[in-house]
Structures are given as C-alpha cells and as structure tokens.
Enzyme design. Structure first.
Site, PDB file in Angstrom:
ATOM      1  N   HIS A 103       0.877  -1.196   0.000  1.00 16.19           N
ATOM      2  CA  HIS A 103       0.000   0.000   0.000  1.00 16.19           C
ATOM      3  C   HIS A 103       0.907   1.238   0.000  1.00 16.19           C
ATOM      4  CE1 HIS A 103      -3.328   2.589   0.685  1.00 16.19           C
ATOM      5  NE2 HIS A 103      -3.666   2.271   1.916  1.00 16.19           N
ATOM      6  N   HIS A 114      -2.609  -2.131  -9.444  1.00 14.99           N
ATOM      7  CA  HIS A 114      -3.579  -1.537  -8.513  1.00 14.99           C
ATOM      8  C   HIS A 114      -4.813  -2.426  -8.451  1.00 14.99           C
ATOM      9  CE1 HIS A 114      -6.163   1.433  -6.602  1.00 14.99           C
ATOM     10  NE2 HIS A 114      -5.053   2.042  -6.252  1.00 14.99           N
ATOM     11  N   ASP A 172       2.197   5.798  -6.663  1.00 12.23           N
ATOM     12  CA  ASP A 172       3.473   5.763  -5.937  1.00 12.23           C
ATOM     13  C   ASP A 172       4.692   5.681  -6.854  1.00 12.23           C
ATOM     14  OD1 ASP A 172       2.100   5.840  -3.564  1.00 12.23           O
ATOM     15  OD2 ASP A 172       2.042   3.670  -3.313  1.00 12.23           O
TER      16      ASP A 172
HETATM   17  N1  ACO Z   1       4.651  -6.430 -10.476  1.00  9.50           N
HETATM   18  C1  ACO Z   1       4.585  -7.635 -11.054  1.00  9.50           C
HETATM   19  N2  ACO Z   1       3.445  -8.361 -11.116  1.00  9.50           N
HETATM   20  C2  ACO Z   1       2.343  -7.826 -10.578  1.00  9.50           C
HETATM   21  C3  ACO Z   1       2.349  -6.575  -9.965  1.00  9.50           C
HETATM   22  C4  ACO Z   1       3.567  -5.852  -9.929  1.00  9.50           C
HETATM   23  N3  ACO Z   1       3.644  -4.660  -9.355  1.00  9.50           N
HETATM   24  N4  ACO Z   1       1.117  -6.292  -9.520  1.00  9.50           N
HETATM   25  C5  ACO Z   1       0.364  -7.345  -9.822  1.00  9.50           C
HETATM   26  N5  ACO Z   1       1.092  -8.289 -10.451  1.00  9.50           N
HETATM   27  C6  ACO Z   1       0.621  -9.571 -10.985  1.00  9.50           C
HETATM   28  C7  ACO Z   1       0.610 -10.627  -9.894  1.00  9.50           C
HETATM   29  O1  ACO Z   1       1.834 -11.312  -9.825  1.00  9.50           O
HETATM   30  C8  ACO Z   1      -0.528 -11.513 -10.330  1.00  9.50           C
HETATM   31  O2  ACO Z   1      -0.063 -12.321 -11.380  1.00  9.50           O
HETATM   32  P1  ACO Z   1      -0.677 -13.800 -11.626  1.00  9.50           P
HETATM   33  O3  ACO Z   1      -2.107 -13.590 -11.949  1.00  9.50           O
HETATM   34  O4  ACO Z   1       0.152 -14.298 -12.763  1.00  9.50           O
HETATM   35  O5  ACO Z   1      -0.452 -14.535 -10.331  1.00  9.50           O
HETATM   36  C9  ACO Z   1      -1.529 -10.532 -10.943  1.00  9.50           C
HETATM   37  O6  ACO Z   1      -0.754  -9.417 -11.347  1.00  9.50           O
HETATM   38  C10 ACO Z   1      -2.595 -10.057  -9.968  1.00  9.50           C
HETATM   39  O7  ACO Z   1      -1.963  -9.583  -8.780  1.00  9.50           O
HETATM   40  P2  ACO Z   1      -2.657  -9.533  -7.356  1.00  9.50           P
HETATM   41  O8  ACO Z   1      -1.610  -9.315  -6.337  1.00  9.50           O
HETATM   42  O9  ACO Z   1      -3.587 -10.671  -7.186  1.00  9.50           O
HETATM   43  O10 ACO Z   1      -3.574  -8.281  -7.551  1.00  9.50           O
HETATM   44  P3  ACO Z   1      -4.016  -7.261  -6.446  1.00  9.50           P
HETATM   45  O11 ACO Z   1      -5.270  -6.660  -6.890  1.00  9.50           O
HETATM   46  O12 ACO Z   1      -3.984  -7.835  -5.080  1.00  9.50           O
HETATM   47  O13 ACO Z   1      -2.788  -6.236  -6.602  1.00  9.50           O
HETATM   48  C11 ACO Z   1      -1.354  -4.676  -5.658  1.00  9.50           C
HETATM   49  C12 ACO Z   1      -2.750  -4.957  -6.192  1.00  9.50           C
HETATM   50  C13 ACO Z   1      -1.172  -5.353  -4.296  1.00  9.50           C
HETATM   51  C14 ACO Z   1      -1.235  -3.172  -5.499  1.00  9.50           C
HETATM   52  C15 ACO Z   1      -0.264  -5.200  -6.650  1.00  9.50           C
HETATM   53  O14 ACO Z   1      -0.445  -4.655  -7.917  1.00  9.50           O
HETATM   54  C16 ACO Z   1       1.157  -4.950  -6.145  1.00  9.50           C
HETATM   55  O15 ACO Z   1       1.671  -5.737  -5.348  1.00  9.50           O
HETATM   56  N6  ACO Z   1       1.805  -3.829  -6.608  1.00  9.50           N
HETATM   57  C17 ACO Z   1       3.132  -3.471  -6.108  1.00  9.50           C
HETATM   58  C18 ACO Z   1       2.993  -2.676  -4.820  1.00  9.50           C
HETATM   59  C19 ACO Z   1       2.430  -1.295  -5.042  1.00  9.50           C
HETATM   60  O16 ACO Z   1       2.833  -0.577  -5.937  1.00  9.50           O
HETATM   61  N7  ACO Z   1       1.471  -0.911  -4.163  1.00  9.50           N
HETATM   62  C20 ACO Z   1       0.866   0.414  -4.202  1.00  9.50           C
HETATM   63  C21 ACO Z   1      -0.557   0.325  -4.618  1.00  9.50           C
HETATM   64  S1  ACO Z   1      -1.266   1.928  -4.781  1.00  9.50           S
HETATM   65  C22 ACO Z   1      -1.433   2.470  -3.199  1.00  9.50           C
HETATM   66  O17 ACO Z   1      -1.600   1.718  -2.272  1.00  9.50           O
HETATM   67  C23 ACO Z   1      -1.334   3.893  -2.976  1.00  9.50           C
END
Ligand code: ACO
Length: 384
Positions: free
Chosen positions: A223, A263, A318
């Site tokens: 987050h 996201h 971010d």
């Molecule tokens: N890098 C690489 N792969 C990613 C990323 C990423 N940043 N984000 C999602 N994915 C991939 C996952 O590996 C997953 O792949 P799969 O389907 O092959 O297993 C798929 O996308 C779905 O990911 P989830 O984690 O299930 O999706 P979720 O909705 O939970 O993700 C999250 C949202 C947690 C923000 C994610 O995109 C992430 O971890 N991003 C990096 C951290 C980040 O930037 N957080 C800030 C968010 S904005 C904020 O809070 C202000």
C-alpha cells in the site's frame, strides 16, 4: 454459523460503505473528489486546504469559510510537548510512519474524554490535520538530527509545512509541487488503510485511534509503503543502462514485484501517476540525483507496461511521487515518502470516519469459515 461457506479474499469488490467523497473509474482511469476531476482540481491551481475543506464539509469553501477552517487547522500545528518528547525518544533509524503512529497513539492516550459529536467532529478533524503537519515536521527533523520546530501561519498549508521541516523559505516551485502531492494523495475511497481505520472507529473508538489504525495499514509495501519502495528500486538499479538487466533478473524472474505498479482498482494508467510524472519532469532539472532516478523510472515504466500492460498493470500513484518528494528536498530515508503520503491521506481517512459514524454506523464484525479439527477431547498437560 455464517449462511455461506464462501469467503471474499481481500474483500475484493465488497462495498463496505457508501460515500460522497471520492469516485474511481478503474477501467477508464478517472478519479473525482466530490464530483470534481483530479485534473481540473490540479489545473485550477487550488490549494490543498480547499480540498481538505471539501472533504470535511462536502462543498468548496468561499474565502471567509476557508480562513476560518485554516485557523482550526493551524491550532493543531502546535503539537503538545509530550508528543515531541515521545518522537525524540525513538531511535533515529525509526520508520517515519511508525513514528506518526506512535504520536497519534499518544494523542489517543491523552484524549480520554473524546466523543463522536456532529457539532465538533469536523473541527477536531481539522485540528488533527494540523497536528499531523506538526508531527510530520518533527518526525523528519528528529531523524535528520535537527531541533524540534512547529509550523507557522503562512499563505498556504504546503508552505507552512515545508518551511518548518527544512527551516528555511521553500521555493515557489517546491511549494506548488508539495501542494499538488498533498491534493493527489488526499483520498482514494476505501483502500486498506481507510478500511483499517473504519474498523477501529466502527467500535466508536476515538478519531486518533482510527488514524493510528489507518497508519498501521498504510505502512506496508503493498500500500503506502510502495511510495518509498518504488524509488528505492530506482536507486538500487542505479544507472539507466542497468534497467533492462535488473528488470530481467528481478521482475521477469518472478523474484520480486515492480513497486509502484499495479492496482486493485485501476486497470489502466493511474491518473495521479500522470500528474506526478509531469511534476517530476519539471522539478528534476534542479536535482541531479532525482534526475538520474527519473530517467531510470521512465525506462522501467516502458518495460513494465510492455510486460504487464495487457494484464491491466500500469504505474500507480506511488511510481513517480518519490521522485517529486526527492526533488522538493526530502532524502530517501526512514520511509519519509510514505509519511508524506500519510500527511495528505489523514484528510480522507477522517472524512470517511465522519461519514460512517454520523450516517451509516454499524460495528464492523465479519465472520470466518471454520476449517479446523472436528470437536475433540481436551487433555490436561500431564496427559499429553
Ligand atoms: N509487479 C509484477 N506483477 C504484478 C504486480 C507488480 N507490481 N502487480 C500485480 N502483479 C501480478 C501478480 O503477480 C498476479 O499475477 P498472476 O495472476 O500471474 O499470479 C496478478 O498481477 C494479480 O496480482 P494480485 O496481487 O492478485 O492483484 P491485487 O489486486 O492484489 O494487486 C497490488 C494490487 C497489491 C497493489 C499489486 O499490484 C502490487 O503488489 N503492486 C506493487 C505494490 C504497489 O505498488 N502498491 C501500491 C498500490 S497503490 C497504493 O496503495 C497507494
């Protein structure tokens, strides 16, 4: 027993409240505060204090209303002495958001007579915004080895904050960028931090405890922690020419996630990221380190979109915010970039708390589906 055995992992797509505050269209990449598009707000040159007012009172203020509101915020600048002492007792290496949490938990400890009350909720929320400014200034100055300081009245919230943090007159360019960053992070509906705070205030716990709970959830790298984690990745790459190799070894290998990318709601480019990027573009000209990291970030963005764009994974807010904070003058240290996110988001948190407690209050108490052992006999310890 709950009626259904189904669980909603991560509460994905569960509506936990209604709101008049923020609306997001994750497919089209649209963000609106109280009906106003984020682009219109930024392009109008609005000050963040107008947006703070909009969130707490539901309408934009006229000049008189804004002045009165600013007085309430500024009352909070002068944080109680015990808060500054508490912050300064923490190790210099402490995480900024955890220090903000400690400060807000201390306010909760001292505020034994708190009651949710329609007549006073908004004034208290304005005071808390001011307190957050005073606390964040002192968190920053503590780990930078500077003496305590209190923000003072000026013609803007962003200016008062920067002047107290750095102990000198900030440039107009920095004030404008800080003001925009504060607006961009004001609210984002009900992410993990807001939800954590709502759970706390749904028990009718006080507003400071709600902020403490929200800060705890904001701190994590999935987050708000991503604000610092993203720029830490750019710093780790170190050079534009290393981007491709780094991406291959760390991201394509599946070892790590690209921070500042992806996201839960946006499946396209986060509109806030576009605005942060445009501010970064202007600001880095005066900061060699930020300029170097910006070049790395742009290249990484290209690779990231090429790889993940088709899956709806794009830069989030971010990705470029850390570069803006660095160009304003904050070092990549002690998770302060996430602390600056919190300085802004406290407005959205409190506005959601007030909306919830005043108009739609119900204790948040979900259920869990039991998957453990069948009933069995409990043996005393000497028989096990
Ligand atoms: N890098 C690489 N792969 C990613 C990323 C990423 N940043 N984000 C999602 N994915 C991939 C996952 O590996 C997953 O792949 P799969 O389907 O092959 O297993 C798929 O996308 C779905 O990911 P989830 O984690 O299930 O999706 P979720 O909705 O939970 O993700 C999250 C949202 C947690 C923000 C994610 O995109 C992430 O971890 N991003 C990096 C951290 C980040 O930037 N957080 C800030 C968010 S904005 C904020 O809070 C202000």
């Amino acid at each position: 027993m709950p009626e259904s055995e189904e669980i909603s992992r991560g509460l994905e797509d569960v509506n936990i409240k209604w709101t008049r505050l923020t609306t997001i269209d994750g497919e089209k990449g649209i963000l609106r505060y109280g009906g106003y598009s984020i682009e219109d707000i930024i392009n109008s040159g609005a000050k963040v204090e107008e947006i703070q007012y909009l969130f707490l009172y539901g309408e934009l203020p006229n000049k008189e209303k804004l002045e009165k509101f600013r007085e309430n915020v500024e009352k909070g600048y002068n944080v109680p002495g015990y808060i500054i002492e508490t912050i300064r007792k923490l190790p210099k290496e402490s995480d900024s958001v955890a220090m903000q949490m400690t400060a807000f938990a201390s306010l909760a400890a001292a505020e034994t007579k708190f009651k949710w009350n329609k007549e006073t909720n908004r004034e208290l929320a304005a005071l808390s915004i001011g307190r957050m400014a005073g606390i964040t200034v002192n968190v920053y100055r503590h780990f930078m080895g500077m003496e305590p300081a209190i923000p003072e009245h000026s013609d803007s919230f962003a200016k008062s904050f920067l002047k107290a943090a750095f102990g000198k007159e900030p440039s107009q360019e920095s004030i404008d960028a800080m003001n925009a960053a504060l607006i961009l992070y004001t609210d984002h509906e009900v992410p993990a931090s807001t939800t954590a705070g709502l759970v706390a205030v749904s028990t009718l716990s006080d507003i400071y405890s709600g902020v403490t709970a929200a800060l705890a959830a904001l701190k994590g790298p999935l987050h708000g922690g991503a604000a610092e984690a993203a720029i830490a990745q750019f710093a780790e790459i170190g050079d534009e020419n290393n981007v491709e190799n780094w991406f291959k070894n760390n991201i394509l290998s599946g070892n790590r996630r690209l921070m500042g990318f992806g996201h839960r709601v946006y499946k396209t480019y986060d509109p806030r990221a576009k605005i942060f990027k445009s501010f970064a573009e202007k600001l880095v000209k005066n900061n060699k380190e930020a300029e170097k990291l910006f070049k790395i970030a742009k290249k990484l963005e290209e690779l990231g979109i090429k790889q993940y764009g088709a899956k709806g994974i794009y830069p989030n807010t971010d990705f470029y915010s850390g570069i803006v904070y660095m160009a304003i003058g904050f070092p990549l240290k002690n998770n302060i970039y996430t602390g600056l996110f919190a300085l802004s988001r406290i407005t959205g948190w409190q506005a959601h708390f007030i909306e919830y407690v005043e108009e739609q209050h119900r204790l948040i108490r979900p259920r869990a589906v039991y998957k453990g052992p069948e009933p069995r006999q409990f043996l005393p310890i000497n028989k096990r």
